[in-house]
Design an enzyme around this catalytic site. Sequence first.
Site, PDB file in Angstrom:
ATOM      1  N   PRO A   1      -8.931  39.052  18.553  1.00 19.61           N
ATOM      2  CA  PRO A   1      -9.262  39.391  19.942  1.00 19.61           C
ATOM      3  C   PRO A   1      -9.289  38.182  20.883  1.00 19.61           C
ATOM      4  O   PRO A   1      -9.749  37.103  20.511  1.00 19.61           O
ATOM      5  CB  PRO A   1     -10.659  40.023  19.836  1.00 19.61           C
ATOM      6  N   ASN A   2      -8.790  38.432  22.054  1.00 20.93           N
ATOM      7  CA  ASN A   2      -8.774  37.483  23.176  1.00 20.93           C
ATOM      8  C   ASN A   2      -7.733  36.370  23.041  1.00 20.93           C
ATOM      9  O   ASN A   2      -7.538  35.593  23.974  1.00 20.93           O
ATOM     10  CB  ASN A   2     -10.171  36.881  23.422  1.00 20.93           C
TER      11      ASN A   2
ATOM     12  N   HIS B   1      -8.194  28.047  13.152  1.00 22.66           N
ATOM     13  CA  HIS B   1      -8.851  28.105  14.463  1.00 22.66           C
ATOM     14  C   HIS B   1      -8.296  26.993  15.326  1.00 22.66           C
ATOM     15  O   HIS B   1      -8.164  25.848  14.859  1.00 22.66           O
ATOM     16  CB  HIS B   1     -10.368  27.952  14.336  1.00 22.66           C
TER      17      HIS B   1
ATOM     18  N   ARG C   1     -19.091  23.713  17.455  1.00 21.46           N
ATOM     19  CA  ARG C   1     -19.444  24.638  18.543  1.00 21.46           C
ATOM     20  C   ARG C   1     -20.711  25.426  18.171  1.00 21.46           C
ATOM     21  O   ARG C   1     -21.493  24.985  17.352  1.00 21.46           O
ATOM     22  CB  ARG C   1     -18.246  25.549  18.841  1.00 21.46           C
TER      23      ARG C   1
ATOM     24  N   ASN D   1      -5.871  33.815  12.290  1.00 18.83           N
ATOM     25  CA  ASN D   1      -6.885  33.402  13.246  1.00 18.83           C
ATOM     26  C   ASN D   1      -7.547  34.697  13.722  1.00 18.83           C
ATOM     27  O   ASN D   1      -7.049  35.362  14.643  1.00 18.83           O
ATOM     28  CB  ASN D   1      -6.300  32.629  14.429  1.00 18.83           C
TER      29      ASN D   1
ATOM     30  N   GLU E   1      -6.888  30.268   6.861  1.00 24.73           N
ATOM     31  CA  GLU E   1      -7.681  30.550   8.066  1.00 24.73           C
ATOM     32  C   GLU E   1      -7.436  29.446   9.083  1.00 24.73           C
ATOM     33  O   GLU E   1      -7.535  28.270   8.747  1.00 24.73           O
ATOM     34  CB  GLU E   1      -9.172  30.602   7.688  1.00 24.73           C
TER      35      GLU E   1
ATOM     36  N   ALA F   1     -13.071  35.952  17.058  1.00 30.13           N
ATOM     37  CA  ALA F   1     -14.501  36.263  16.887  1.00 30.13           C
ATOM     38  C   ALA F   1     -14.761  37.104  15.639  1.00 30.13           C
ATOM     39  O   ALA F   1     -15.856  37.036  15.060  1.00 30.13           O
ATOM     40  CB  ALA F   1     -15.017  36.986  18.130  1.00 30.13           C
TER      41      ALA F   1
ATOM     42  N   TYR G   1      -9.311  25.824  24.389  1.00 27.63           N
ATOM     43  CA  TYR G   1      -8.187  26.373  23.624  1.00 27.63           C
ATOM     44  C   TYR G   1      -6.824  25.815  24.030  1.00 27.63           C
ATOM     45  O   TYR G   1      -5.820  26.137  23.386  1.00 27.63           O
ATOM     46  CB  TYR G   1      -8.186  27.906  23.741  1.00 27.63           C
TER      47      TYR G   1
ATOM     48  N   ARG H   1      -7.241  31.212  29.021  1.00 21.82           N
ATOM     49  CA  ARG H   1      -8.606  31.404  28.538  1.00 21.82           C
ATOM     50  C   ARG H   1      -9.221  30.049  28.168  1.00 21.82           C
ATOM     51  O   ARG H   1      -8.738  29.372  27.243  1.00 21.82           O
ATOM     52  CB  ARG H   1      -8.573  32.284  27.282  1.00 21.82           C
TER      53      ARG H   1
HETATM   54  C1  DQA Z   1     -11.230  30.749  17.598  1.00 24.60           C
HETATM   55  C2  DQA Z   1     -12.712  30.377  17.436  1.00 24.60           C
HETATM   56  C3  DQA Z   1     -13.587  31.600  17.451  1.00 24.60           C
HETATM   57  O1  DQA Z   1     -14.952  31.247  17.287  1.00 24.60           O
HETATM   58  C4  DQA Z   1     -13.440  32.324  18.792  1.00 24.60           C
HETATM   59  O2  DQA Z   1     -14.193  33.512  18.792  1.00 24.60           O
HETATM   60  C5  DQA Z   1     -12.028  32.571  19.166  1.00 24.60           C
HETATM   61  C6  DQA Z   1     -11.004  31.577  18.852  1.00 24.60           C
HETATM   62  C7  DQA Z   1     -10.322  29.515  17.683  1.00 24.60           C
HETATM   63  O3  DQA Z   1      -9.117  29.681  17.498  1.00 24.60           O
HETATM   64  O4  DQA Z   1     -10.792  28.407  17.945  1.00 24.60           O
HETATM   65  O5  DQA Z   1     -11.717  33.562  19.826  1.00 24.60           O
HETATM   66  O6  DQA Z   1     -10.843  31.504  16.454  1.00 24.60           O
END
Ligand code: DQA
Length: 155
Positions: free
Chosen positions: A16-17, A106, A113, A80, A104, A83, A29, A24
């Site tokens: 998501p997002n 990020h 964070r 990825n 995994e 959240a 990011y 964003r």
């Molecule tokens: C994320 C880190 C997560 O905590 C966050 O909710 C994201 C992006 C990252 O790529 O740094 O949406 O996965």
Amino acid sequence: MTTQFSRPLVGVLNGPNLNLLGTRQPEIYGRATLADIERRCGEVGDEVGLAVECVQSNHEGALVDAIQEWRTRAAGFVVNAAAYTHTSIALRDALLATGLPLVEVHLSNVHARDEFRHRSYLADIASAVIAGCGPEGYEFALRHLAGRLARTTRA
Ligand code: DQA
């Protein structure tokens, strides 16, 4: 010559997002868009002999569906989960059910964070975790999987 069809398939899953990347919170990011990242994943796949398919969804169930759909076709995953990394037993179970290796990823260093981002439902079932390398993290993940898959298919 390696054809597209003989290459191991890696599913690149974004949660998501991440469709908002580029605009964003760029201070966290970066400026690369999801399209930029997915394009680069395809290029790296070509370089290392992987077929790459990318899926992004804002919906947990849709991500589970994508993993299930890949279950019989894919050789591994780059995930990825955004959240959902920190909340989703459903994604963990779906990935476990495939029995396939996953990395995994990020973009940000989640460990530097908020405390709730330190917990991952995927890290202990991942063959590697990459955080804080920005979009390059996806590239590192694909290279790692390519090496790992080459070793396991040779064995
Ligand atoms: C994320 C880190 C997560 O905590 C966050 O909710 C994201 C992006 C990252 O790529 O740094 O949406 O996965």
